[in-house]
Design an enzyme around this catalytic site. Structure first.
Site, PDB file in Angstrom:
ATOM      1  CE  LYS A 252     -10.032  -3.905   3.850  1.00  0.00           C
ATOM      2  NZ  LYS A 252     -10.207  -2.609   4.177  1.00  0.00           N
TER       3      LYS A 252
ATOM      4  CE  LYS B 295      -6.066  -1.155  -0.689  1.00  0.00           C
ATOM      5  NZ  LYS B 295      -7.050  -2.273   0.233  1.00  0.00           N
TER       6      LYS B 295
ATOM      7  CE  LYS C 190      -5.656   2.296   1.699  1.00  0.00           C
ATOM      8  NZ  LYS C 190      -6.967   1.835   1.931  1.00  0.00           N
TER       9      LYS C 190
ATOM     10  CG  ASP D  84     -13.149  -2.177   1.737  1.00  0.00           C
ATOM     11  OD1 ASP D  84     -13.619  -2.911   2.596  1.00  0.00           O
ATOM     12  OD2 ASP D  84     -11.975  -1.644   2.056  1.00  0.00           O
TER      13      ASP D  84
ATOM     14  CD  GLU E  89      -9.967  -2.145  -1.983  1.00  0.00           C
ATOM     15  OE1 GLU E  89     -10.370  -2.290  -1.123  1.00  0.00           O
ATOM     16  OE2 GLU E  89      -8.541  -2.428  -2.095  1.00  0.00           O
TER      17      GLU E  89
ATOM     18  CB  THR F 180      -0.965   0.099   1.345  1.00  0.00           C
ATOM     19  OG1 THR F 180      -1.732  -1.071   1.063  1.00  0.00           O
ATOM     20  CG2 THR F 180      -1.793   1.202   1.513  1.00  0.00           C
TER      21      THR F 180
ATOM     22  CG  ASP G 113      -4.412  -4.901   0.545  1.00  0.00           C
ATOM     23  OD1 ASP G 113      -3.251  -4.757   0.763  1.00  0.00           O
ATOM     24  OD2 ASP G 113      -5.361  -4.171   0.781  1.00  0.00           O
TER      25      ASP G 113
ATOM     26  CG  ASP H 249      -0.136  -4.032   2.654  1.00  0.00           C
ATOM     27  OD1 ASP H 249      -1.123  -4.076   3.238  1.00  0.00           O
ATOM     28  OD2 ASP H 249       0.280  -2.983   2.117  1.00  0.00           O
TER      29      ASP H 249
ATOM     30  CG  ASP I 122      -9.230   1.547  -1.112  1.00  0.00           C
ATOM     31  OD1 ASP I 122     -10.303   1.964  -1.252  1.00  0.00           O
ATOM     32  OD2 ASP I 122      -8.827   1.051   0.117  1.00  0.00           O
TER      33      ASP I 122
END
Length: 329
Positions: A248, A150, A152, A226, A203, A127, A298, A300, A177
């Protein structure tokens, strides 16, 4: 001997800061649930990350867990928890603790108990926190050897951010995301910027509950739910809006529900991402059991920490190995 439940709060510093559209933080505050049984003190444990976006706090999660002490002492099972507790972080920690305890008592791996195949080495996304285009380009360049990043995003200025990341990491696969930060008047421009950058998955572009537009516009890149999805009960609302879901354990309320969610989502044609909050290897370990069933991984969280718990998961670059028995399961 009856089962005994214990709850503890632990803090792990983040390497630098972790920034998304909703804010920034410098430490991961996790809740650890331990269930002990038998004269030999066999112990199972699990970790969760309370998340304010879902109305959770460290205090509320601890209270939910402690309220289950009598049920656990009386022998409540993982399946019982589905009726006893709401989906969320607290149930996740307790569900994973019971899974770990069961594996140790039976001498069988948790993946076998869950009806899954043996976990394998997986490639996890890494990320990049939200920042200026310049800072994100620099971060992408530093991480450019990683195969999957990924990114943000945060709303205004996102086309510039994603273009900057692509300049910094020209060969990496990209996920973005938005954490609900896009709006109806910006989504098409942001989608076009992602197409230009070769993004593979987006996402949660729009706020949960305000995402009906996704069923009406062209989606040139698959869209992953998500915040709009927690457990199986939310799948019906995703019809025609999303192409994938991010599972998640802290949202689903544990591995028990997550396994059932993965099976049902696949049956409905959704692609799968297995994701995480920022936590330690103890939080990632149960999710690793689903990693090789997913299209995107994902997990991490430990890579973002200044220190992980010992023993932790083995990471080799972006490769993450299944948990050893002395960690979990």
């Amino acid at each position: 001997m009856t089962r005994r439940l214990a709850v503890a709060v632990e803090r792990f510093p983040i390497a630098g800061a972790f920034t998304i559209a909703r804010g920034s933080r410098t430490e991961a505050v996790v809740v650890v649930c331990t269930v002990t049984e038998g004269v030999d003190g066999t112990r199972g444990w699990g970790e969760c990350v309370p998340y304010a976006r879902y109305g959770e706090s460290v205090e509320s999660v601890c209270a939910l867990l402690e309220a289950q002490a009598h049920a656990i002492a009386d022998g409540a099972s993982r399946l019982d928890l589905l009726a006893l507790m709401p989906a969320g972080a607290a149930r996740n920690a307790l569900d994973c603790a019971l899974f770990d305890l069961e594996a140790k008592q039976l001498g069988r791996p948790a993946w076998e108990i869950a009806g899954l195949t043996a976990p394998q080495v997986a490639t996890t996304a890494y990320t990049l926190s939200l920042g200026t285009p310049e800072s994100m380009e620099a971060a992408a360049r530093t991480a450019s050897a990683r195969p999957l990043l990924k990114v943000k995003l945060g709303g205004e200025g996102d086309p510039e951010r994603i273009a900057a990341v692509r300049r910094g990491a020209p060969d990496s696969r990209l996920i973005v995301d938005a954490n609900e930060a896009w709006r109806p008047d910006t989504i098409e421009a942001n989608l076009a910027a992602c197409v230009a950058a070769g993004v593979g998955l987006i996402e949660q572009p729009l706020p949960a509950g305000e995402d009906a537009l996704l069923a009406e516009i062209a989606r040139p890149i698959p869209i992953c739910a998500d915040e709009s999805l927690h457990d199986r009960a939310g799948l019906d609302a995703l019809s025609r809006r999303y192409d994938a879901i991010n599972i998640k354990l802290d949202k689903a309320g544990g591995l028990t529900e997550a396994v059932m969610l993965a099976h049902e989502a696949r049956a409905r044609g959704f692609s799968l991402m297995i994701g995480c909050m920022v936590g330690t290897s103890l939080a990632m370990a149960p999710a690793m059991l689903l990693a090789h069933h997913a299209d995107y991984v994902d997990l991490d969280g430990p890579l973002l920490l200044a220190r992980d718990r010992e023993p932790g998961l083995l990471f080799e670059g972006s490769l993450v190995h299944p948990p050893a028995a002395d960690l979990w399961g």
